[in-house]
Write an enzyme that holds these catalytic residues in place. Structure first.
Site, mmCIF file in Angstrom:
data_model
loop_
_atom_site.group_PDB
_atom_site.id
_atom_site.type_symbol
_atom_site.label_atom_id
_atom_site.label_comp_id
_atom_site.label_asym_id
_atom_site.label_seq_id
_atom_site.Cartn_x
_atom_site.Cartn_y
_atom_site.Cartn_z
ATOM 1 N N HIS A 52 -8.866 -7.136 -4.611
ATOM 2 C CA HIS A 52 -8.295 -8.031 -3.709
ATOM 3 C C HIS A 52 -8.355 -9.395 -4.282
ATOM 4 O O HIS A 52 -9.634 -9.940 -4.706
ATOM 5 C CB HIS A 52 -9.004 -7.904 -2.359
ATOM 6 N N HIS B 36 3.027 -6.992 0.587
ATOM 7 C CA HIS B 36 2.099 -6.241 1.397
ATOM 8 C C HIS B 36 2.216 -6.324 2.885
ATOM 9 O O HIS B 36 1.408 -5.877 3.682
ATOM 10 C CB HIS B 36 0.672 -6.958 1.048
ATOM 11 N N ASP C 285 -4.315 -7.271 -3.733
ATOM 12 C CA ASP C 285 -3.769 -7.399 -2.213
ATOM 13 C C ASP C 285 -4.201 -8.428 -1.422
ATOM 14 O O ASP C 285 -5.487 -9.084 -1.750
ATOM 15 C CB ASP C 285 -4.086 -6.233 -1.470
ATOM 16 N N HIS D 21 -1.484 -8.362 8.385
ATOM 17 C CA HIS D 21 -1.979 -7.244 7.887
ATOM 18 C C HIS D 21 -2.523 -6.311 9.148
ATOM 19 O O HIS D 21 -3.497 -6.243 9.684
ATOM 20 C CB HIS D 21 -3.536 -7.698 7.286
HETATM 21 ZN ZN ZN Z 1 -4.505 -5.467 2.418
#
Ligand code: ZN
Length: 236
Positions: free
Chosen positions: A196, A101, A50, A105
């Site tokens: 990540h 995603h 991600d 964020h």
């Molecule tokens: Zn994330």
């Protein structure tokens, strides 16, 4: 304790309001939202990243995956893709699966339903435009799904998917060993692993622990007789 509290709330009928905020907790998620839980076909473990693409860290992740002969799924942020469209294209060209995603964020819980849809469509278009691939999967920031999330995913033609185990690789204290240990805790046949490839929402440099964990993690999965690869091969 957090899990136990959330489970108690869920059984007390708190689900209608709390489900979005508890879906990130694997034991609860299994009960509340099994379709998103990401348990795949037997004999396969999905590897997902991600928060990228990030010019500092994503190439290191891709190089290490290449060395190990592993393909993965990269859940990209539209805002990061617009900063490094060429890098997003390189990830896809290296044979990895690209996914969405969100655009920025931010948790869905802090946004209006309309804003959730707008964000997702913008992100999907950024990923598709940069990579020339049509993304198939959507994982919202923090794994938090509001009531607007499934609606937005349908509108965008994407399928919601979370994870079954994570490496807690966003912490400054994370090391390759701690990442492997954390992933191992819930590493089952058909697992979906979350790591990540950027520290844009993590402690600075935290991605190095994820890169260092890739070889031992791959060896661990293969030693159990399972394959490791992208969600496209996960049988979902
Ligand atoms: Zn994330």
């Amino acid at each position: 304790m957090r899990v136990r509290t959330a489970a108690a709330l869920a059984t007390a009928g708190f689900v209608a309001h709390a489900a979005p905020s508890v879906t990130a907790l694997p034991p609860v998620r299994r009960r509340v939202a099994p379709a998103w839980h990401a348990v795949g076909a037997p004999g396969h473990v999905a590897l997902t990243f991600d928060d990228g693409p990030d010019p500092v860290s994503t190439p290191r992740v891709v190089d290490e995956l290449d060395r190990l002969g592993v393909k993965a799924t990269f859940f990209m942020l539209g805002s990061m893709v617009r900063l490094s469209p060429g890098l997003a294209a390189e990830v896809a060209a290296a044979g990895h699966e690209v996914a969405v995603h969100g655009d920025v964020h931010v948790s869905e819980l802090w946004r209006s339903p309309g804003a959730v849809v707008t964000d997702l469509l913008r992100a999907r278009d950024a990923v598709a435009h940069a990579t020339g691939s049509t993304p198939r999967w959507f994982r919202p920031p923090y794994g938090i799904v509001s009531s607007a999330g499934p609606v937005a995913a349908r509108r965008a033609g994407l399928r919601l998917v979370l994870w079954t185990t994570w490496g807690r690789d966003w912490r400054a204290a994370a090391t390759p060993s701690s990442v492997v240990a954390d992933v191992s805790r819930d590493l089952c046949d058909g697992a979906t692993v979350l790591l990540h490839d950027s520290d844009c929402t993590s402690d600075p440099g935290a991605w190095r622990a994820a890169v260092g964990a890739l070889q031992p993690l791959t060896e661990l999965v293969r030693a159990r007789g399972w394959r490791i690869g992208p969600l496209a091969e996960h049988g979902l």
